[in-house]
Design a protein around this motif. Sequence first.
Motif, mmCIF file in Angstrom:
data_model
loop_
_atom_site.group_PDB
_atom_site.id
_atom_site.type_symbol
_atom_site.label_atom_id
_atom_site.label_comp_id
_atom_site.label_asym_id
_atom_site.label_seq_id
_atom_site.Cartn_x
_atom_site.Cartn_y
_atom_site.Cartn_z
ATOM 1 N N GLY A 142 -59.493 -29.140 65.252
ATOM 2 C CA GLY A 142 -60.502 -29.976 64.608
ATOM 3 C C GLY A 142 -60.618 -29.678 63.125
ATOM 4 O O GLY A 142 -60.843 -30.578 62.316
ATOM 5 N N PHE A 143 -60.434 -28.425 62.775
ATOM 6 C CA PHE A 143 -60.539 -28.048 61.364
ATOM 7 C C PHE A 143 -59.240 -28.372 60.625
ATOM 8 O O PHE A 143 -59.261 -28.809 59.476
ATOM 9 C CB PHE A 143 -60.881 -26.566 61.232
ATOM 10 N N VAL A 144 -58.115 -28.166 61.303
ATOM 11 C CA VAL A 144 -56.841 -28.541 60.684
ATOM 12 C C VAL A 144 -56.847 -30.049 60.410
ATOM 13 O O VAL A 144 -56.291 -30.509 59.411
ATOM 14 C CB VAL A 144 -55.648 -28.142 61.587
ATOM 15 N N GLY A 145 -57.517 -30.800 61.283
ATOM 16 C CA GLY A 145 -57.598 -32.249 61.103
ATOM 17 C C GLY A 145 -58.186 -32.623 59.748
ATOM 18 O O GLY A 145 -57.801 -33.639 59.158
ATOM 19 N N ILE A 146 -59.107 -31.827 59.248
ATOM 20 C CA ILE A 146 -59.697 -32.103 57.933
ATOM 21 C C ILE A 146 -58.611 -32.020 56.866
ATOM 22 O O ILE A 146 -58.472 -32.904 56.017
ATOM 23 C CB ILE A 146 -60.823 -31.084 57.637
ATOM 24 N N ALA A 147 -57.815 -30.954 56.943
ATOM 25 C CA ALA A 147 -56.735 -30.781 55.972
ATOM 26 C C ALA A 147 -55.709 -31.907 56.102
ATOM 27 O O ALA A 147 -55.210 -32.429 55.110
ATOM 28 C CB ALA A 147 -56.068 -29.424 56.187
ATOM 29 N N VAL A 148 -55.430 -32.261 57.356
ATOM 30 C CA VAL A 148 -54.439 -33.312 57.597
ATOM 31 C C VAL A 148 -54.923 -34.632 56.993
ATOM 32 O O VAL A 148 -54.169 -35.347 56.327
ATOM 33 C CB VAL A 148 -54.183 -33.454 59.116
ATOM 34 N N ALA A 149 -56.201 -34.948 57.194
ATOM 35 C CA ALA A 149 -56.743 -36.192 56.654
ATOM 36 C C ALA A 149 -56.734 -36.169 55.130
ATOM 37 O O ALA A 149 -56.358 -37.146 54.478
ATOM 38 C CB ALA A 149 -58.159 -36.416 57.176
ATOM 39 N N LEU A 150 -57.113 -35.040 54.556
ATOM 40 C CA LEU A 150 -57.121 -34.920 53.096
ATOM 41 C C LEU A 150 -55.725 -35.117 52.536
ATOM 42 O O LEU A 150 -55.505 -35.871 51.598
ATOM 43 C CB LEU A 150 -57.609 -33.529 52.686
ATOM 44 N N MET A 151 -54.787 -34.425 53.156
ATOM 45 C CA MET A 151 -53.435 -34.479 52.651
ATOM 46 C C MET A 151 -52.813 -35.844 52.878
ATOM 47 O O MET A 151 -52.041 -36.340 52.060
ATOM 48 C CB MET A 151 -52.607 -33.414 53.354
ATOM 49 N N GLY A 152 -53.156 -36.467 53.985
ATOM 50 C CA GLY A 152 -52.624 -37.791 54.294
ATOM 51 C C GLY A 152 -53.386 -38.893 53.595
ATOM 52 O O GLY A 152 -53.194 -40.063 53.908
ATOM 53 N N ARG A 153 -54.243 -38.557 52.655
ATOM 54 C CA ARG A 153 -55.029 -39.534 51.900
ATOM 55 C C ARG A 153 -55.794 -40.489 52.822
ATOM 56 O O ARG A 153 -55.980 -41.649 52.520
ATOM 57 C CB ARG A 153 -54.134 -40.354 50.965
#
Lengths: 378, 327
Positions: free
Chosen positions: A288-299
């Motif tokens: 769930g927390f990695v998802g934040i990074a993934v969303a940020l990085m994936g714009r």
Amino acid sequence: MSASAKLPRWAERGLLPLINLAAALILSGVVVKILGESPWAALKLLVSGALGTQEGIGYTLYYATNFIFTGLGVAVAYHAGLFNIGCEGQAYVGGLGSGLVALWLGDRAPLLVVLPVAIMAGAAFGAAWALIPAWLQARRGSHIVITTIMFNFIAASLMTYLLVNVLIKPGQQSPESREFGANAFLPAAHELFAKIGITFSPSPWNLAFAIALLAAALVWVLVWRTRWGYALRVAGQNQSAAVYAGISPSRIIIQAMLLSGALAGCLGLNELLGSQHRILIDFPSGAGFVGIAVALMGRNHPVGILVAAVLFGALAQGGSQLAFDLPKINRDMVVVIQGLVILFCGALENVFRTPLAKLWPGRLARSPQPSGGMPVPR
Amino acid sequence: MKLPRFVSILVAPVVLSTAVFAADFAPAIIYDMGGKFDKSFNQSASDGTVRFKKETGIEVREFEVTNAAQREQAMTRFAQRGSQVIVAIGFSQASAVEAAAKKFPNVKFAIIDGTVNLPNVQSINFREQESSFLCGMAAALASKTGKVGFVGGMDIPLIRKFAQGYTDGAKFVNPQAEVFQNMTGTTAAAWNDPTKGGELAKGQIGRGADVIFHASGNTGGGVMQAAKDAGKLSIGCDANQNYLHPGSVLTSAVKRVDIAVYQTIMDAKNGTWKGGPVVLGLAEDGVGYSLDEHNRTLITPAMEATLATAKADIISGKLKVAEYKVP
């Protein structure tokens, strides 16, 4: 997502993340060097461990599946201007929904029945877990960051209680439910490939990956090709404009959070139905927390999220390979590398943007302004 | 799919090198989420491998998992690379051991704190309730207020086993004894939260407890520190923690994971390894309470005699210690 207008789109979306990634890897290499291992050998192991073998690819995509679900969840909320930190808890409780269906129907109905019900239950449980924070934000103005974080802890307490006292298989130490009936197992990728005559090494990569891709496509259609998606983005970027246009921001907030929770809630399909075949404690393990990074990085765009999710999946798998083969590099080092990637791709993304824009041929910026980049979440 | 050909080139050297390795004895150990250096359970297991390495010069392969999927992955990988014996630390690895042991019937597996009914798995369990019982007795004997405390890590059956043994032991000495129980948390972070452990201990001390037992991994450091700061006593767990605060740690409920790990690897090396359940209690010296120069002055001769009698009675079966049963 108004790009800073200093760079063409392909550079903004493709080149810049690559530069950020390279910077993160170089810095990681320095740390590896300090630890006394060769950075080059470590990088080779990282890449070959994640993508060099069928098993590695399988694990990479298996991890990526989790990150796609949570990344999409974070992104949908982000478009409404909300920072959903609660995907961990929503995934945990959503998994409970899917898991309960699997326990209930796993030895009673065929997969074709179990799967849709499990998807609906996972989405419904995940959405339900997001409802209260959403309502509090929309109607009471309680900050969604705070409430969703708190709901992560409530989810953990609830699940520990259920697994230790209610769902535990009698006579064992480990807080885990009994194994699902075989009909609730999502077929693994290597089994599916075997059916069409391709041999593929066994890995936990499973049908949930296809569901994740479908979810990504659905999010794209919903956010960029529907009236509701337009309302969502307007409300996310400018509430006053939304109100002026006759859109109710509080309704959008609740709807976006429900969708966000539902997407995160599907994580259990991959983790429980696809791989572990039982409900166990702490199964989202940080996705769930990695998802934040993934969303940020994936714009916050489904395509970007897919790419970023595969990257983080590769880091997880390649990193475990690294820890496996180089004894000096332990699992904490893998977290350091992931942290650096997040730092450079998320927090420090403007470090390279401005110089790059200045150097861009024919686009010498007169007054480079710090770009807003993305809507600032409340 | 073009992949397989390209992959086979990459995999070939790995397979070859495995074949070369296979002849050597290459034991492997897989730690659980707590990590190798948790100053407690996993580290105790690590001590066992260190001792094995020191005595034989043979390297023990190791891996620390960070998520559930890695357990089976690591076991499979070790087995494919020719490890003859694979030790899994912690109850949460049971289902992964079961899956891996079925895939590799010729590899020996051992699991600590779990049970897997397969011929090639050794299931090593400890009677934590016995050592906890003795520690509960020691606590009640040492307590002046008749109130003692327990701080657990996460609320899981294993920790309830400790809590129940401790409570029963305290009440065995002093039926009026009050036992305060707190669990630190509901996530894996509960094993690594000394600050909260300290707060819980202070809370219990505030309610009158003067001896506090922790079964909480790294969190216990805070518990023991808080007891020391308040001039009260604490009881360590898993490893012998008496040395941490000499004069303040009453004793430690030791659990000899190190011996278990050392023994199973050594047996595998010597060809005397057997699958099946192994239960280590007071009788086998698998669990116990520690007595050394650091707590010598805290355990009076009278206390020692009472504890020794109880220990003998538990071993002989005269004194039955109830075990926490999973609902």
